[in-house]
Design an enzyme around this catalytic site. Structure first.
Site, PDB file in Angstrom:
ATOM      1  N   LYS A  63     -26.024  16.035  31.685  1.00  0.00           N
ATOM      2  CA  LYS A  63     -26.770  16.953  32.559  1.00  0.00           C
ATOM      3  C   LYS A  63     -25.875  18.037  33.151  1.00  0.00           C
ATOM      4  O   LYS A  63     -26.341  19.105  33.539  1.00  0.00           O
ATOM      5  CB  LYS A  63     -27.471  16.178  33.677  1.00  0.00           C
ATOM      6  CG  LYS A  63     -28.644  15.347  33.147  1.00  0.00           C
ATOM      7  CD  LYS A  63     -29.195  14.404  34.194  1.00  0.00           C
ATOM      8  CE  LYS A  63     -30.340  13.582  33.624  1.00  0.00           C
ATOM      9  NZ  LYS A  63     -30.666  12.433  34.495  1.00  0.00           N
ATOM     10  N   GLY A  98     -26.447  10.310  27.707  1.00  0.00           N
ATOM     11  CA  GLY A  98     -27.199  10.052  28.930  1.00  0.00           C
ATOM     12  C   GLY A  98     -26.915  11.123  29.962  1.00  0.00           C
ATOM     13  O   GLY A  98     -26.550  12.256  29.627  1.00  0.00           O
ATOM     14  N   SER A  99     -27.001  10.733  31.220  1.00  0.00           N
ATOM     15  CA  SER A  99     -27.026  11.730  32.303  1.00  0.00           C
ATOM     16  C   SER A  99     -25.753  12.540  32.459  1.00  0.00           C
ATOM     17  O   SER A  99     -25.778  13.601  33.075  1.00  0.00           O
ATOM     18  CB  SER A  99     -27.333  11.048  33.626  1.00  0.00           C
ATOM     19  OG  SER A  99     -28.520  10.300  33.491  1.00  0.00           O
ATOM     20  N   THR A 100     -24.607  12.027  31.943  1.00  0.00           N
ATOM     21  CA  THR A 100     -23.388  12.837  32.078  1.00  0.00           C
ATOM     22  C   THR A 100     -23.580  14.194  31.415  1.00  0.00           C
ATOM     23  O   THR A 100     -22.963  15.179  31.808  1.00  0.00           O
ATOM     24  CB  THR A 100     -22.179  12.125  31.440  1.00  0.00           C
ATOM     25  OG1 THR A 100     -22.575  11.593  30.181  1.00  0.00           O
ATOM     26  CG2 THR A 100     -21.683  10.993  32.309  1.00  0.00           C
TER      27      THR A 100
END
Lengths: 355, 624
Positions: free
Chosen positions: B284, B280-282
């Site tokens: 990014k 997920g966003s980690t």
């Protein structure tokens, strides 16, 4: 000199009595429920042996010259009789015992003395020069050896043959003959060894006992385990570990190992020196004897004693294969002790008349 | 001549005996002692396991064991009956032990590690041939904490899992024994004293773990488990500069001393290295670092997010309905804006992007000195198309392990160097007497420049100060970080509905990172499914307690250039909104209140009650 032989014989026999007790108490307790079993019998043998030794020392050795043939042939007959089933009994794989129950004898011990007297007489009577002269004696020695091998008692046979041949050599057996006899003897040994596979195994065992640690190498390994760990001073009298069922029958053939284990290298060397002194005095008596017969008789007895001694020690320290020879004076055994002491009685008597 | 021969043979005897004594003596004596002595083994104690500060994590405690010298056991039936009674086992089992043809038989497992009461009873009964020997077993002062990392030992004190197995060669002790001299029949020779051979203790292992930090993390996880009843949880704390692991925790967990009572999935899975999932966003952080390093955007460049991004005919949605509108790329990461990251990913291009993914260590094991590490799964280069590139850019599609993520994020903020994570600090012996080996950090490679790393630190600090990570903000510590909300892939290969792994990766202090903390919570119940809501406060809690434990001081210069603004701007205490209905929420002229969701009742809020909010800030409320 007669007193010195008496004293040294008594010292060695006494050490034997003490060490037999120490070496045998565990087995005695286990087999007979009596830790003094072997000790009490050895004390009895020792007592009988002292009486016989003193008695013999009073009999002039000239009588043996006179009755040499009778003594030799009667001991030869007993030796043959022992082979007859029903008369001779089997102990430890060999038909070497004659008699019943508590009272039994080893005829091979008698033939040693009988042969020594006979050989001494023949050598004293004749001046042998060539092989032909010696042929008769050599033949008799070989016959005795073969009869003993029928029991079979390889160890005693080897002791007798080597001792008597040595006596003949000292008396003048030609060198060429010596070599020939040596070769024949060696060939004979090889044949004997090949004819009985267990002897083969024993030979390999003494070279590398750990090649068959539970079989043929077993006794030598157990002997080394007694000889070495005690070090210079030993574990002390009674301190043997190998006598705790590790070394089979430690009071007989391998008593020297137990002595070294308990008394250390110093103790066993002391005992070796006592033997050395005894042999020295016997040789001196032989040299100084005022009769040819006395010279040859004491020489024969001395060399028989020495050969038995050195073969036993060589076996214990792993220099030669296990042969089954006891250590004179020290090993447990009635016939052996009594006749050894009797032969010392003869030596003492000869010593009384030295120049 | 005769005399000379006799003397020669005598000398031969003496030489041979001296040779046996001096040359062969040691060998023969050793063999003889082996023959005479029966050894009752006494286990060499295993070395201790300590944390980085020398706090004992795994020690030993005494536990007696029963051994039998069968030849000395006079009445086998009676002895077996007695032992079976004391040891609570069957008569047949003990009887079998007593009839084995061995010199010494350990009654195991029945007679291993018995209580002192049992030992006393056996010693008192004094059956011949039965001995009670000293033995030890592992002792865990922190119970189940760090369990999957430590592993456990078996019945013979051998390492079976975890550190106990991995560093068995250091930890294992050398057995000693009580030597009893026996005769050839195995009887005890009372009058001859045997030797006691001292067992040697194994070497002690010092871990990079800080047990204080570990305890904080375990407690935070325990509380979160009580509150959210997740399926699984995991936590990892690491020094981003060196790769030293400070804490590593998994839930569900187990007690190492009693591992047999747990299913093997629990004790065999050290989640922070074993589990792999779409981050997920980690993730990014990685996309952002790659984009900056490649120079495809700048922080103040603007980007318009309509709420979705069309890639190759696929409509990739933002998490926020309607999108974030026009924003700078700094705001893109603050808001965790998916279309913004799709843009960055597409600008970098497939080949360069996946080169960074691999360089940051994804798709291969980190090489941490622990057993059971997974590799994760990175898209096969042959199947990568624009859609795969786009989803990868915001953290979907590739599956990674927590330790890969933490190591990669560490590289992004530590000046660009990918370190190899490790857990062995040093090896010593004699209860902290001497250190015999000291482990050193291992550099794997430079992934991005230190200038790029500087920018990432600034951006991540902003995420916490102003963006989705603000629940991890701590007064006085310059915390940076990134939230993660990952939909789980179900058994049929599609995303499962309402089943998320929520995570947060926090780093502090951002001017000079000393600590990375990552927490992930798998399928929490009764909460809004946002990493910023659930995981960020947990990481904040860990950071808040762990930073002082590690001796990291507070600073007063948070967010370098805007520090004046922060100090000058008034704070307002945040009150509780949870449980209120939507229409009762009061507005304030000093800060914004934003309600998300269509439900009637407020179930979560950012920031939570008791925190402070700056004038002009936004309180986000989530409905059910």
């Amino acid at each position: 000199m007669n007193r010195k032989v008496l004293l040294l014989s008594l010292i060695l026999s006494s050490i034997g009595v003490v060490m037999i007790y120490s070496a045998s108490e565990i087995w005695a307790e286990f087999k007979y429920g009596n830790q003094y079993y072997y000790l009490s019998k050895q004390i009895l043998f020792f007592a009988v042996g002292i009486i016989i030794m003193i008695t013999v020392s009073k009999i002039h050795y000239g009588y043996y010259y006179k009755y040499a043939n009778l003594i030799f042939f009667s001991s030869l007959i007993i030796l043959i009789l022992v082979l007859v089933p029903g008369i001779g009994s089997i102990r430890g794989g060999a038909r070497s015992w004659i008699g019943v129950g508590q009272f039994s004898l080893q005829p091979s011990e008698f033939i040693k003395l009988g042969l020594a007297i006979f050989v001494a007489k023949v050598l004293a009577n004749n001046v042998f020069k060539s092989l032909k002269d010696y042929f008769g004696l050599l033949l008799i020695i070989v016959v005795v050896f073969l009869i003993i091998m029928l029991q079979p008692d390889f160890g005693t046979g080897v002791v007798i043959v080597s001792s008597m041949v040595l006596v003949l050599i000292i008396s003048g057996l030609p060198i060429g003959t010596i070599v020939m006899v040596g070769v024949m003897g060696f060939a004979g040994l090889v044949m004997l060894i090949i004819s009985a596979p267990y002897r083969m195994k024993r030979i390999f065992a003494f070279i590398d006992p750990w090649s068959d640690p539970l079989g043929s190498g077993f006794q030598i390994i157990q002997s080394l385990y007694a000889l070495v760990p005690g070090g210079l001073y030993g574990f002390g009298l009674g301190g043997s570990r190998q006598k705790y069922y590790y070394l089979p029958e430690p009071q007989t053939d391998f008593i020297f190992a137990i002595i070294t284990e308990e008394l250390g290298l110093l103790g066993s060397i002391t005992i070796l020196i006592i033997y050395l002194l005894l042999f020295y005095y016997i040789l001196m008596i032989s040299i100084k004897s005022n009769s040819q017969f006395g010279t040859y008789l004491s020489l024969s007895i001395g060399i028989l004693l020495f050969m038995q001694f050195i073969i036993n020690i060589f076996v214990v320290i792993g220099l030669i294969p296990v042969t089954g020879v006891t250590l004179p004076f020290l090993s447990y055994g009635g016939s052996s002790l009594v006749l050894t002491l009797a032969s010392m009685g003869i030596i003492i008597n000869i010593a009384k008349e030295v120049k | 001549m005769v005399i000379l021969s006799i003397i020669f043979l005598f000398l031969l005897v003496i030489i041979r005996m001296s040779y046996l004594q001096i040359i062969k003596g040691p060998m023969i004596s050793e063999l003889a002692i082996d023959l005479w002595e029966r050894s009752i083994p006494i286990d060499g104690q295993r070395g201790n396991i300590y944390d980085r500060n020398g706090e004992l994590i795994v020690g030993n405690k005494l536990s007696p064991s029963v051994a039998a010298i069968n030849r000395q056991v006079s009445n086998k039936e009676e002895t077996a009956l007695f032992l079976a009674g004391v040891l609570n086992t069957s008569y047949e089992k003990i009887y079998d032990h007593l009839n084995k043809n061995v010199s010494i038989e350990l009654i195991k497992p029945e007679g291993r590690k018995i209580s002192s009461e049992q030992a006393r009873e056996i010693v008192r009964a004094n059956y011949p041939g039965i001995y009670v020997v000293g033995d030890t077993e592992r002792f865990y002062p922190y119970d189940s904490y760090l369990a999957q990392v430590l592993g456990f030992t078996g019945i013979d004190n051998q390492g079976i899992a975890g550190i106990e197995y991995y560093y068995e060669n250091f930890l294992i002790g050398k057995d000693g024994g009580l030597k009893i001299v026996t005769d050839a029949k195995g009887n005890y020779m009372h009058d001859i004293v045997g030797n006691y051979e001292y067992p040697n203790k194994g070497l002690d292992v010092y871990l990079t773990i800080d047990i204080g930090v570990q305890m904080v993390m375990e407690r935070v996880i325990e509380n979160a488990v009580a509150r959210y009843s997740p399926e699984q949880m995991l936590g990892l704390a690491m020094n981003p500069k060196t790769g030293e692991i400070y804490a590593m925790a998994s839930y569900p967990t187990f007690e190492p001393g009693n591992y047999q009572s747990y299913p093997q999935e629990i004790y065999n899975r050290n989640l922070p290295i074993w589990m792999s999932y779409e981050p997920g966003s980690t993730f990014k952080i990685i996309t952002y670092a790659a984009g900056l390093e490649e120079g495809v955007f700048t922080l103040d460049e603007t980007f318009n997010d309509p709420g979705f991004y069309m890639v190759d005919g696929a409509r990739l949605k933002d998490w926020k309905k309607g999108g974030h509108g026009t924003q700078t790329f700094l705001e893109v990461i603050q808001n965790s804006c998916n279309p913004g990251f799709v843009e960055i990913g597409l600008r970098i291009g497939e080949e360069a992007f996946f080169k960074y993914v691999n360089d940051f260590g994804f798709g291969s094991r980190t090489g941490v000195d622990l057993l059971g590490e997974s590799t994760g799964i990175v898209f096969n280069p042959e199947v990568i198309g624009p859609v795969e590139l786009a989803t990868s850019a915001f953290g979907q599609g590739n599956s990674v392990t927590p330790i890969q993520l933490v190591t990669a994020a560490s590289a992004a903020v530590n000046g660009g160097i990918l370190m190899q994570p490790y857990i062995l600090d040093s090896v010593g012996y004699g209860d902290m007497e001497e250190i015999v080996f000291r482990n050193e950090p291992t550099v794997k490679r430079q992934v991005i420049s230190s200038q790029t790393s500087d920018i990432i630190r600034y951006a991540l600090e902003n995420v916490v100060a102003k963006g989705t990570g603000r629940n991890a903000f701590i007064d006085g510590y310059r915390v940076g970080g990134k939230t993660g909300t990952a939909q789980k892939v179900g058994p049929n290969g599609t995303y499962m509905d309402g089943n998320y792994i929520l995570s947060f990766l926090g780093i502090a202090p951002m001017n000079d990172p000393e600590l990375v903390v990552y927490l992930a919570i798998d399928n929490p119940k009764n909460t809004i499914q946002y990493g910023g809501v659930v995981a960020a406060p947990l990481v904040k809690e860990v950071l808040q307690e762990a930073l002082p434990l590690l001796g990291i001081e507070k600073q007063d210069n948070q967010i370098d250039r805007e520090v004046r603004f922060w100090i000058d701007t008034p704070f307002y205490d945040v009150k509780n909104y949870i449980g209120m209905s939507k229409k009762d929420v009061s507005r304030s002229p000093f800060y914004n209140v934003e309600i998300k969701g269509d439900g009637e009742e407020i179930v979560a809020q950012i920031p939570i009650q008791g925190e402070r909010i700056l004038e002009g800030g936004t309180i986000v409320l989530y409905t059910n």
